[in-house]
Design a protein around this motif. Structure first.
Motif, PDB file in Angstrom:
ATOM      1  N   ARG A 158       0.825  -1.205   0.000  1.00  0.00           N
ATOM      2  CA  ARG A 158       0.000   0.000   0.000  1.00  0.00           C
ATOM      3  C   ARG A 158       0.860   1.256   0.000  1.00  0.00           C
ATOM      4  O   ARG A 158       1.907   1.297   0.640  1.00  0.00           O
ATOM      5  N   LEU A 159       0.384   2.267  -0.710  1.00  0.00           N
ATOM      6  CA  LEU A 159       1.030   3.576  -0.781  1.00  0.00           C
ATOM      7  C   LEU A 159       0.066   4.602  -0.205  1.00  0.00           C
ATOM      8  O   LEU A 159      -1.108   4.643  -0.589  1.00  0.00           O
ATOM      9  N   THR A 160       0.544   5.425   0.718  1.00  0.00           N
ATOM     10  CA  THR A 160      -0.284   6.455   1.345  1.00  0.00           C
ATOM     11  C   THR A 160       0.505   7.755   1.441  1.00  0.00           C
ATOM     12  O   THR A 160       1.708   7.788   1.183  1.00  0.00           O
ATOM     13  N   SER A 161      -0.194   8.803   1.826  1.00  0.00           N
ATOM     14  CA  SER A 161       0.456  10.078   2.098  1.00  0.00           C
ATOM     15  C   SER A 161      -0.164  10.689   3.347  1.00  0.00           C
ATOM     16  O   SER A 161      -1.390  10.709   3.469  1.00  0.00           O
ATOM     17  N   PRO A 162       0.664  11.206   4.257  1.00  0.00           N
ATOM     18  CA  PRO A 162       0.096  11.914   5.402  1.00  0.00           C
ATOM     19  C   PRO A 162      -0.491  13.272   4.994  1.00  0.00           C
ATOM     20  O   PRO A 162      -1.201  13.898   5.766  1.00  0.00           O
ATOM     21  N   ALA A 163      -0.238  13.714   3.764  1.00  0.00           N
ATOM     22  CA  ALA A 163      -0.716  15.021   3.300  1.00  0.00           C
ATOM     23  C   ALA A 163      -2.097  14.971   2.659  1.00  0.00           C
ATOM     24  O   ALA A 163      -2.812  15.971   2.648  1.00  0.00           O
ATOM     25  N   GLY A 187      -8.383  12.097  -2.388  1.00  0.00           N
ATOM     26  CA  GLY A 187      -8.523  13.404  -1.758  1.00  0.00           C
ATOM     27  C   GLY A 187      -7.769  14.498  -2.498  1.00  0.00           C
ATOM     28  O   GLY A 187      -7.064  14.255  -3.479  1.00  0.00           O
ATOM     29  N   THR A 188      -7.924  15.699  -2.007  1.00  0.00           N
ATOM     30  CA  THR A 188      -7.301  16.873  -2.606  1.00  0.00           C
ATOM     31  C   THR A 188      -5.842  17.004  -2.172  1.00  0.00           C
ATOM     32  O   THR A 188      -5.526  16.932  -0.983  1.00  0.00           O
ATOM     33  N   PRO A 202       4.913  14.210   0.951  1.00  0.00           N
ATOM     34  CA  PRO A 202       5.431  13.055   1.683  1.00  0.00           C
ATOM     35  C   PRO A 202       4.631  11.806   1.301  1.00  0.00           C
ATOM     36  O   PRO A 202       3.420  11.874   1.071  1.00  0.00           O
ATOM     37  N   LEU A 203       5.321  10.691   1.206  1.00  0.00           N
ATOM     38  CA  LEU A 203       4.685   9.414   0.875  1.00  0.00           C
ATOM     39  C   LEU A 203       5.177   8.349   1.842  1.00  0.00           C
ATOM     40  O   LEU A 203       6.301   8.443   2.349  1.00  0.00           O
ATOM     41  N   ALA A 204       4.355   7.337   2.082  1.00  0.00           N
ATOM     42  CA  ALA A 204       4.741   6.206   2.931  1.00  0.00           C
ATOM     43  C   ALA A 204       4.160   4.937   2.325  1.00  0.00           C
ATOM     44  O   ALA A 204       3.146   4.980   1.625  1.00  0.00           O
ATOM     45  N   LEU A 263       9.096   8.638   1.938  1.00  0.00           N
ATOM     46  CA  LEU A 263       9.820   9.795   1.409  1.00  0.00           C
ATOM     47  C   LEU A 263       9.229  11.014   2.100  1.00  0.00           C
ATOM     48  O   LEU A 263       8.005  11.183   2.115  1.00  0.00           O
ATOM     49  N   GLY A 264      10.075  11.856   2.657  1.00  0.00           N
ATOM     50  CA  GLY A 264       9.590  13.074   3.267  1.00  0.00           C
ATOM     51  C   GLY A 264       9.201  14.084   2.196  1.00  0.00           C
ATOM     52  O   GLY A 264       9.490  13.904   1.009  1.00  0.00           O
ATOM     53  N   ALA A 265       8.563  15.151   2.598  1.00  0.00           N
ATOM     54  CA  ALA A 265       8.200  16.221   1.660  1.00  0.00           C
ATOM     55  C   ALA A 265       9.466  16.891   1.139  1.00  0.00           C
ATOM     56  O   ALA A 265      10.468  16.994   1.846  1.00  0.00           O
TER      57      ALA A 265
END
Length: 181
Positions: A31-36, A41-42, A57-59, A99-101
């Motif tokens: 799975r690929l997600t983003s805390p942003a 979503g937008t 940022p991605l995780a 990956l950080g922002a």
């Protein structure tokens, strides 16, 4: 007739990949997600041409066994002149989980490929009109790829052929506001 058969075969292969990816997600797989931003979503303004234009940022989690490196492609299939590539990364170490922002292309890791502007960098989202869907695709590969030069998306996809163990995708949306320039 050959062209029609090729199109059908390509569509079937894409559908199978989506079904496989969907099954993996349902089972808690890759799975690929983003805390942003959330899936569908937008994308926040700071990651677009209307903000800082830095990478979000991605995780990820659930990287398939046997993975030796990761590759990331971010593109916009809604672009008026065909798919616009915003970001190409490859040879991310398998031990990397995020990956950080604002990933710096001068850091040397991961390897940056060439985007549609011809730059070995991230290009912020900047749709000319309407809402565009940005596809963040993370590939698990059974090899490290050659590090010569900066590959384009097409060159990366070619180099990855036969080495894909899995793919995780996150789609975000961005629409410029009327007061944006």
């Amino acid at each position: 007739m050959k062209v029609e058969l090729a199109a059908v075969a390509s569509s079937c292969a894409a559908a199978m990949l989506l079904l496989t990816a969907g099954a993996a997600l349902a089972a808690g797989g890759f799975r690929l997600t983003s805390p942003a931003f959330s899936a569908g979503g937008t994308i926040p303004v700071r990651y677009t041409c209307d903000g800082r234009g830095s990478s979000p940022p991605l995780a990820w989690q659930g990287v398939p066994g046997g993975t030796r490196s990761l590759a990331l492609i971010v593109d916009d299939p809604d672009a008026p002149r065909g798919t616009f590539v915003h970001w190409v990364l490859y040879n991310l170490p398998v031990s990397t989980t995020h990956l950080g922002a604002g990933v710096d292309p001068k850091s040397g890791m991961p390897r940056f490929g060439v985007n549609s502007r011809g730059d070995a960098a991230y290009t912020g989202m900047c749709p000319p009109s309407g809402a565009h869907h940005y596809h963040f695709k993370l590939y698990a590969l059974d090899t490290r790829l050659p590090a010569q030069g900066h590959m384009t998306k097409a060159e990366l996809l070619q180099a990855m052929q036969g080495h894909e163990l899995g793919m995780a995708e996150l789609v975000g949306v961005y629409r410029r506001h009327k007061n944006s320039s």
